[in-house]
Structure formats: C-alpha cells, structure tokens
Design a protein around this motif. Structure first.
Motif, mmCIF file in Angstrom:
data_model
loop_
_atom_site.group_PDB
_atom_site.id
_atom_site.type_symbol
_atom_site.label_atom_id
_atom_site.label_comp_id
_atom_site.label_asym_id
_atom_site.label_seq_id
_atom_site.Cartn_x
_atom_site.Cartn_y
_atom_site.Cartn_z
ATOM 1 N N ARG A 143 0.859 -1.189 0.000
ATOM 2 C CA ARG A 143 0.000 0.000 0.000
ATOM 3 C C ARG A 143 0.890 1.232 0.000
ATOM 4 O O ARG A 143 1.724 1.393 0.894
ATOM 5 N N GLU A 145 0.974 4.096 1.171
ATOM 6 C CA GLU A 145 0.343 4.925 2.196
ATOM 7 C C GLU A 145 0.767 6.380 2.027
ATOM 8 O O GLU A 145 1.924 6.663 1.708
ATOM 9 N N ARG A 154 2.614 1.356 10.140
ATOM 10 C CA ARG A 154 2.031 1.785 8.862
ATOM 11 C C ARG A 154 3.125 1.727 7.817
ATOM 12 O O ARG A 154 3.775 2.716 7.517
HETATM 13 MG MG MG Z 1 -5.454 1.954 5.534
#
Ligand code: MG
Ligand code: ATP
Length: 601
Positions: A143, A145, A154
């Motif tokens: 991802r 991010e 994250r």
């Molecule tokens: Mg998310």
C-alpha cells in the motif's frame, strides 16, 4: 542460536527516524532495519516473531474450518475495473501501486484481495451445495500509504492475514462473521495483548456491519469511544452519541448585527456573549467524484460540534449516483486557491449562512451547479439561532428554520466526542482511549459479487449473487503493537507466546571454563526440551550482555555466574525482573513449567 554467530547488532542510542517507543526499541534491539520509506527488513529475530504470530493465526483460522491458500500479489487492472475500484485505488489519494507490464497491460500490487478471490469464486462456485466457503492467506500486502510511519505500524509493504467467506445468505454470513470474531479474540489473547473489539466504519471496502480489534496503547492512531458498562465501544469514525443539550437562545428577534473579527465560533461567542450551542455553523467542503465532477457541499452543524468526515464521505458515496460518479476521489475543505477554480466571487468565509446562494458556483460542465446542502440533527431543533449572513463582518441572530432559512435534508454527520452521553443509556458518558487497529472484520454482503457477477444457484434453481465477508489481521503491525504495549526503560518485554526465543543463557565471562561448560550444557538441554534458547557466548563484558538481553526482551535469562560453585545459576524473569538462584538441574523443568503456565493462561 549462538549470539556470537548471529547477525546481531544493537544500538545504544534512539534512532532519529523513530518517534514511538516500539519503533525505537525494534530498531535498537536489531529486529528490523529501514530499507526505504515505509519499507522494513524483518531481521532474523523479527522473522521468528512473525512466524509465531502467523502460526497462532493459522491454528485459530484452521480451527474454524477456514482453508489456507495463497493468491497472487500482482493483480490485473481488469478485475479492479469490474469492481469499480481501479480509479479510487490508483488515482488521487489511492494507495495501490500500479504499473504497466511489457505487454502494456496495467497491473496493481495487491493492497487487498476482494477482486481476485471474487473472480475465483465466480469461476468455481456454482451451487448452494458448495457453500459456505472461507479462504484465507498470510501474505505481504503493498500500500502506497500517504503517511507511512511508526515502522511496522504503517508500512508500505506489510504482512496481513486476509480471509474471504462466501455464503448463500446473510444468516450464514453472520455465523461465519461471529466465528471470525471469536477466532480473533482467541488470537489476540494468545498473543498476550490487551484489546477491545469496537464498531467500525466500513470505509472504501464497503458493505454493512464491521468491527475492528483495537490493541489499546497511547501511541495508537485511532480513537476509541466506549462506556464503562462495557456495552458500547466504537471507533470515533463510526461512533454515535447524544450531544449535550443546547442552551436556549438569548435572542428573540431576527436581525443582522455587525460582528467584526468573528470568523471563528470562539470569537463569535465572545463577541455576542452567547453559547456555541446557539450557533448554526456552516462548513464548506469540496468533493470530487471519479467522473471528474466537483460538488460543493455545505454542512450545517451546531457551533459546538464538529463534522465527522468519514460520515460525510459515506453520505457522499450514497449520493454518488446522482452526480454520475461511482467513487469519491477526494473530500477537502477548499482553500483560497481551490475556491478560485469554481467561485464566481470571493466567499464570505467565516460568515457563511445556510442560505449561501448557488450563484457563487461558476457554470461549468465539471461543477455541480448547486450546493449539496446537508444538515446535522444537532441544528434541527435550534430556535432563534445565530448564523452567518453571507456578508463578511456580519452575522444574523434570532434566525429560524422555515422562516429565514430552509432546513436541508438531515443526515447524521456529527463527530461523537468523549463526554457525550451514550445512546443506549444516557447516564453513561463516553470515555476515550487510543487504539492500534490490528484486525478488521466485515460483512461485505453482495457489493463485490454483484459488481463482478459472481453468482450461485440456490435450492430453488434461482441464480443469486454470493453473499460475502472479509476478515483481516495485520500480522506485522501486531508484532509491533505487542511491543508498544509491553516495554520498560530497558527494553522490550515480549509476551512469551510470540517472543523470538523463550530463554537466553548468558555467559558473563567466556574466559572462565566452568561458566562456558555449564552454559553450553544448559543451552543444549533447554533446546532439547523444546525451549527455544539463545546462547550469549560473545566476548563482551557481562554488563553489555545483560543490557542486550533486557533490550531484546527474551522472557527468561539464565546466568552461569558466581553461584556455579554451589551448583546453581541465576534465573531472571524479564517481565518483573524477579531473580532467583536455582539448582542447575531444576532449570529445564522449572522453565518448562513456567512457559506452559503462561501459554495456558
Ligand atoms: Mg489503511
Ligand atoms: P488503517 O485504517 O490503519 O489504514 P485499514 O482500515 O486500511 O487500516 P484493512 O484494509 O482493514 O486496514 O487491513 C487489515 C489490517 O491490516 C488492519 O487492521 C491493519 O492491522 C493492517 N494494516 C493495514 N494497513 C497497514 C499498513 N500500512 N501497515 C501495516 N499494517 C497495516
């Protein structure tokens, strides 16, 4: 494993790149190394932790009858176009890494796998006799991010367990959903974590009911609102509550007043000596749909309240059809520069009224010609309220819906906050806690199966869309969350179930033959007994070795030191530093018993 032979480097200083304790500790203790933004190498110690967590996840998933598989990480864009998510995931704030292959085909790196699994189910599932099914995988997800941070919390590449279930109907879905809820509860308990399951927003993935599993920690990115009676817990994105009662208006007559320098609620309250609960605040948003249409949104909400942008996004998604869109690309508060692109004249910012004229919007194909007006329930019962006048430096007071202003459609858009009264029992007030979202379970319904035409034939021979659920756990995030929940000034205190090793034998001075001999023997016996054990046989000072053992957070430390003369060694528990002299021959059985006790609790 012998530390003398391991790629083992600890850092004394906190690395500058890390902000939260768990991130600092994992870097310092040699569990992870940063490779790039949001990219971390899992070093041997971390890989053991991840495998232990994966094994617990696997055991609990298998116990529910779910089947393990492994789907492709490269995903053809066609599938995402079928579900309608290609644009939302690859354009604007989309988080999918997308690339073009040598045949000029677009592919994405899997951030999640609803499309792939639905395409497989579409091909393989024909009849109700094949249902229900629940498939899961443990795999790296990608991802891009917007703000990768906090190490594994994250990342842009991280490990997730994702499961997808298929059903004939909602009843069957609800049963599996409950089984997943119970499996997640067992997984987190076994990993030794304190957590709470909370009502959650279903976000871009869509669908109806969903819950998140939050590991409670001050560094959590999510806010959880809950009541002490244990009956309500929700992510603030989803939470509902009763706001405080509004104070009766102090104005009886409608009039326009000069209110210089009162562009904020606080300055306005001060100037008019009124309560923020008497004010109707008008908040302007700019929404862009995937077909390029921009919609200007005007939300009316009580002055003391704030808009929950997640609720607003969901409402805009519900209205997408009427603007010819399928997905929302962005939702922003338009700044001066953004306003210039659509406003016919400067907006009276800070002084906007609920009646702001649509003539502020330029006529253009890509602009919805009228404001989308929405009122939060907190403004519906206000009487003689204060609000903007659409003229800078002026407000109106004593205004009423149905007289000076028309009440727009009412939608719950309010952000619940700590201190609000609970809906289920107004004597309970909402409390707040920080949480790290570790798992998310969704009742998806037929969103993907309808979009991708994945159907089955029921007992009556009718063709119906498959009813779906999906269930994720962030395996790598969980590993770091465990540290965030359990450390002290000297380092990590890993829960026994997921510690990379359960014991470490430390030789204080490797030049002493008796110390080495006793340690080697214990090291061999412990490993033989199934206790995963490290041996610190490095030519370091004893103090350095003790510090490293504490930093790395191995649950039990055995030191072959002075008391060897009495046939004893020192055994220290990392969690509470409780230390005891123990006869050498008792070490293996005692540790076995301690470990079994912790794992059973
Ligand atoms: Mg998310
Ligand atoms: P978040 O709101 O934190 O971005 P999400 O709602 O996007 O999470 P899901 O799509 O439900 O997350 O993914 C399932 C699980 O994967 C999450 O509960 C979380 O534990 C984990 N996860 C999601 N994004 C990341 C990430 N960037 N790094 C590490 N773990 C992640």
């Amino acid at each position: 494993m012998r530390l003398s032979q391991m790629l083992f480097v600890t850092l004394r200083e906190d690395p500058a790149e890390a902000e939260i304790p768990s991130h600092k500790l994992l870097l310092r203790a040699g569990y992870i190394r940063r490779v790039g933004s949001g990219l971390y190498a899992y070093l041997p110690l971390m890989w053991r932790v991840l495998q232990k967590i994966s094994q617990i996840v696997r055991e609990e998933m298998n116990a529910t009858g779910a089947q393990e598989c492994l789907l492709t990480q490269l995903q053809p864009s066609e599938l995402w176009k079928e579900s309608g998510r290609w644009d939302t995931y690859t354009k604007a704030e989309g988080i999918m890494f997308a690339l073009t292959d040598r045949q000029n085909r677009e592919v994405g790196l899997g951030p999640t796998h609803e499309e792939v699994i639905t395409a497989i189910a579409r091909d393989m599932i024909r009849s109700y006799r094949q249902l229900p099914q629940n498939l899961y995988q443990i795999q790296t997800k990608f991802r891009d991010e917007i703000r990768p941070r906090f190490g594994l919390m994250r990342g842009r590449e991280f490990i997730m367990k994702d499961a997808y279930s298929f059903h004939t109907d909602e009843t069957s879905l609800k049963q599996t959903y409950q089984e997943m809820h119970d499996a997640y509860t067992r997984i987190l308990k076994r990993c030794g974590l304190a957590f709470r399951a909370v009502d959650a927003d279903s976000g871009a993935i869509g669908g109806s009911g969903s819950q998140e599993f939050m590991v409670l920690a001050a560094a959590g990115e999510d806010e959880v609102l809950y009541t002490e009676d244990g009956k309500y817990a929700a992510n603030v994105e989803k939470a509902t509550s009763l706001p405080l009662d509004a104070e009766p208006s102090t104005f009886t007559q409608y009039e326009k007043l000069e209110t210089p320098g009162t562009a904020t609620i606080a300055t306005l309250c001060d100037f008019l000596k009124c309560s923020a609960t008497q004010i109707v605040k008008n908040v302007l948003y700019q929404a862009v749909y995937d077909n390029g249409t921009t919609v200007l949104v005007l939300v009316n909400i009580r002055g003391d309240q704030d808009v929950n942008e997640v609720k607003l996004q969901n409402e805009l998604m519900r209205q997408a059809g009427q603007y010819g869109g399928k997905a929302l690309l962005s939702l922003t508060v338009p700044d001066a520069e953004a306003q210039q692109k659509w406003a016919t004249q400067p907006l009276p910012l800070g002084y906007i009224s609920p009646g702001l004229a649509d003539t502020y919007i330029q006529s253009s194909k890509s602009l919805a010609p009228k404001f989308l007006r929405l009122a939060d329930p907190t403004v519906t019962n206000l009487q003689n309220f204060v609000t903007g006048s659409d003229g800078s430096g002026y407000h109106v007071v004593g205004a009423n819906w149905g007289k000076e202003f028309e009440l727009p459609p009412v939608v719950d858009l309010r952000k619940a906050t700590a201190g609000d009264r609970a809906l289920h029992d107004p004597s309970q007030t909402l409390k707040t806690a920080r949480g790290i979202e570790i798992g998310h379970i969704f009742q998806l319904g037929t969103k993907y199966s309808e979009a991708m035409n994945a159907t089955f034939t029921n007992e009556q021979g009718e063709e119906l869309p498959l009813v779906m659920g999906c269930y994720g756990i962030g395996v790598s995030r969980l590993a770091q969350a465990a540290v965030e929940q359990s450390y002290d000034k000297d380092g990590i205190i890993f829960p026994v179930a997921i510690a990379p090793y359960q014991a470490i034998v430390v030789i204080p001075d490797i030049s002493k033959a008796d110390q080495v001999e006793a340690a080697e023997k214990l090291y061999a016996e412990l490993n033989q007994a199934g206790i995963e054990t490290l041996l610190d046989d490095r030519s370091e000072r004893a103090g350095v070795k003790f510090k490293d053992a504490e930093l790395v957070g191995i649950p039990f430390r055995i030191v072959t030191g002075r008391s060897l003369q009495q046939g004893k060694v020192e055994v220290v528990k990392r969690a509470d530093r409780e230390s005891q002299e123990m006869a050498i021959e008792s070490v293996v059985p005692t540790l076995k018993q301690w470990i079994a006790e912790v794992l059973a609790s």
